[in-house]
Scaffold this motif. Structure first.
Motif, short mmCIF file in Angstrom:
data_model
loop_
_atom_site.label_atom_id
_atom_site.label_comp_id
_atom_site.label_asym_id
_atom_site.label_seq_id
_atom_site.Cartn_x
_atom_site.Cartn_y
_atom_site.Cartn_z
N LEU A 73 4.56 4.25 3.94
CA LEU A 73 3.81 4.95 3.07
C LEU A 73 4.34 5.27 1.65
O LEU A 73 3.43 5.11 0.57
N PRO A 74 5.62 5.63 1.38
CA PRO A 74 5.96 5.84 -0.06
C PRO A 74 5.67 4.48 -1.06
O PRO A 74 6.00 4.88 -2.15
N PHE A 75 5.62 3.21 -0.42
CA PHE A 75 5.36 2.22 -1.13
C PHE A 75 3.97 1.76 -1.05
O PHE A 75 3.57 0.68 -1.61
N LEU A 76 3.08 2.60 -0.48
CA LEU A 76 1.78 2.23 -0.47
C LEU A 76 0.56 3.05 -1.49
O LEU A 76 -0.01 2.64 -2.24
N LEU A 77 1.20 4.52 -1.45
CA LEU A 77 0.47 5.08 -2.26
C LEU A 77 0.41 4.86 -3.90
O LEU A 77 1.53 4.34 -4.15
N PRO A 78 -0.62 5.06 -4.47
CA PRO A 78 -0.61 4.76 -5.98
C PRO A 78 0.79 5.47 -6.68
O PRO A 78 1.29 6.52 -6.29
N LYS A 79 1.40 4.69 -7.58
CA LYS A 79 2.90 4.97 -8.06
C LYS A 79 2.47 6.19 -9.07
O LYS A 79 2.01 5.73 -10.05
N ALA A 118 -5.05 -0.72 3.16
CA ALA A 118 -6.23 -0.60 2.01
C ALA A 118 -6.60 0.85 1.81
O ALA A 118 -6.82 1.20 0.69
N GLU A 119 -6.84 1.40 2.84
CA GLU A 119 -7.25 2.89 2.75
C GLU A 119 -6.29 3.63 1.82
O GLU A 119 -6.34 4.86 1.48
N LEU A 120 -4.84 3.55 2.17
CA LEU A 120 -3.55 3.94 1.67
C LEU A 120 -3.52 3.51 0.23
O LEU A 120 -2.83 4.46 -0.58
N VAL A 121 -3.92 2.77 -0.35
CA VAL A 121 -3.37 1.99 -1.77
C VAL A 121 -4.23 2.61 -2.69
O VAL A 121 -3.85 2.48 -4.00
N GLY A 122 -5.23 3.04 -2.46
CA GLY A 122 -6.28 3.72 -3.59
C GLY A 122 -7.06 2.49 -4.03
O GLY A 122 -7.03 1.25 -3.94
N GLU A 123 -7.89 2.97 -5.10
CA GLU A 123 -8.86 2.13 -5.81
C GLU A 123 -8.21 0.97 -6.62
O GLU A 123 -8.98 -0.09 -6.73
N ASP A 124 -7.06 1.23 -7.01
CA ASP A 124 -6.43 0.02 -7.78
C ASP A 124 -5.43 -0.75 -7.25
O ASP A 124 -4.90 -1.69 -7.61
#
Ligand code: SAH
Length: 249
Positions: A73-79, A118-124
């Motif tokens: 998770l910490p490496f998936l969410l938009p930074k 893909a649901e966790l990385v957000g639109e970009d």
């Protein structure tokens, strides 16, 4: 552990994973709720166990997918850049403004985890599902097309399914130097392949089952910090199908 989290619907499966603390982070729970496992598992989709999907492959058990998503998770969410919005208190991935991550899912099989990621990385963000068997590459994509959300992810280019040998990692054409914020490996490797570690960004994390010389498999995480230092950690015993050569013909 497997039987305890089984449900009769996607929502009850996810609720049971939550109750049993196999999912502990609200954003992970929300992502699992958004992806119906029935689109990806050909039988007993809400059972907390692996299911055969053809070509010697299985869709992994929900508790293993949960564990992988929790770990990465910490490496998936938009930074979010330092000094900007804090990570805490953001209720949705969409509410988080930051650089979209690049994720590689090796051995994408059914495509289920590819979709959850893909649901966790957000639109970009970008998630690439990599398979060495063409019909399984196609299966992952076809499964994702069963939902409007999945079709949108494919059409917007936020998820791509590719064919290749995952032991060598993957470079998107024209994006050779980009690397990956997170690499998930869905089949047991004979070693911690150096090329995969090289393709990890700094910082980045890999989640990979590795088989030892006694034939026992363990999940490892490989963390690369911002300075490029690599730390490998052995977590717990598992049973995955092996990462192999592609079948001939
Ligand atoms: N994450 C998938 C797991 C599928 S099982 C899911 O839950 O649906 C493991 C997958 O790894 C199989 O689909 C298999 O075809 C794939 N695989 C095995 N060796 C591989 C390799 N060398 N390169 C890419 N994929 C591989």
């Amino acid at each position: 552990m497997a039987w305890r989290s089984s449900g009769t619907s996607n929502a009850s499966l996810v609720e049971n994973l939550w109750r049993n603390k196999l999912i502990t982070q609200p954003l992970v729970k929300a992502a699992f709720l958004r992806v119906d496992r029935a689109h990806y598992a050909p039988s007993s989709p809400y059972h907390d166990s692996p299911q055969y999907i053809g070509h010697d492959a299985t869709i992994s058990a929900p508790h293993m997918h949960a564990n992988a998503a929790e770990s990465l998770l910490p490496f998936l969410l938009p930074k979010v850049e330092e000094g900007h919005q804090s990570a805490e208190g953001v209720a949705s991935v969409q509410g988080r403004k930051g650089r979209g991550r690049r994720i590689l899912d090796i051995g994408s099989g059914s495509g289920y985890l590819t979709h959850v990621l893909a649901e966790l990385v957000g639109e970009d963000g970008l998630v690439v599902g990599l398979e060495h068997i063409l019909p399984l590459r196609d299966l992952g994509e076809a499964n994702m097309r069963k939902s409007a959300e999945g079709r949108a992810l494919l059409e917007q280019g936020r998820v791509r399914f590719r064919v290749g040998d995952g032991r060598k990692g993957w470079c998107e054409p024209g994006e050779e130097e980009a690397g990956w914020d997170a690499i998930h490996v869905g089949a047991a490797a004979a070693e911690l392949h150096e090329e995969l570690v090289r393709q990890l960004r700094a910082p980045g994390r890999m989640f990979i089952p590795v088989e030892d010389s006694h034939g026992e498999q363990f999940i490892w995480t490989v963390d690369k910090d911002a300075q490029g230092e690599v730390v490998k950690k052995r977590l717990y015993g598992v049973r995955y199908v092996p990462l192999t050569d592609a079948p001939k013909g």
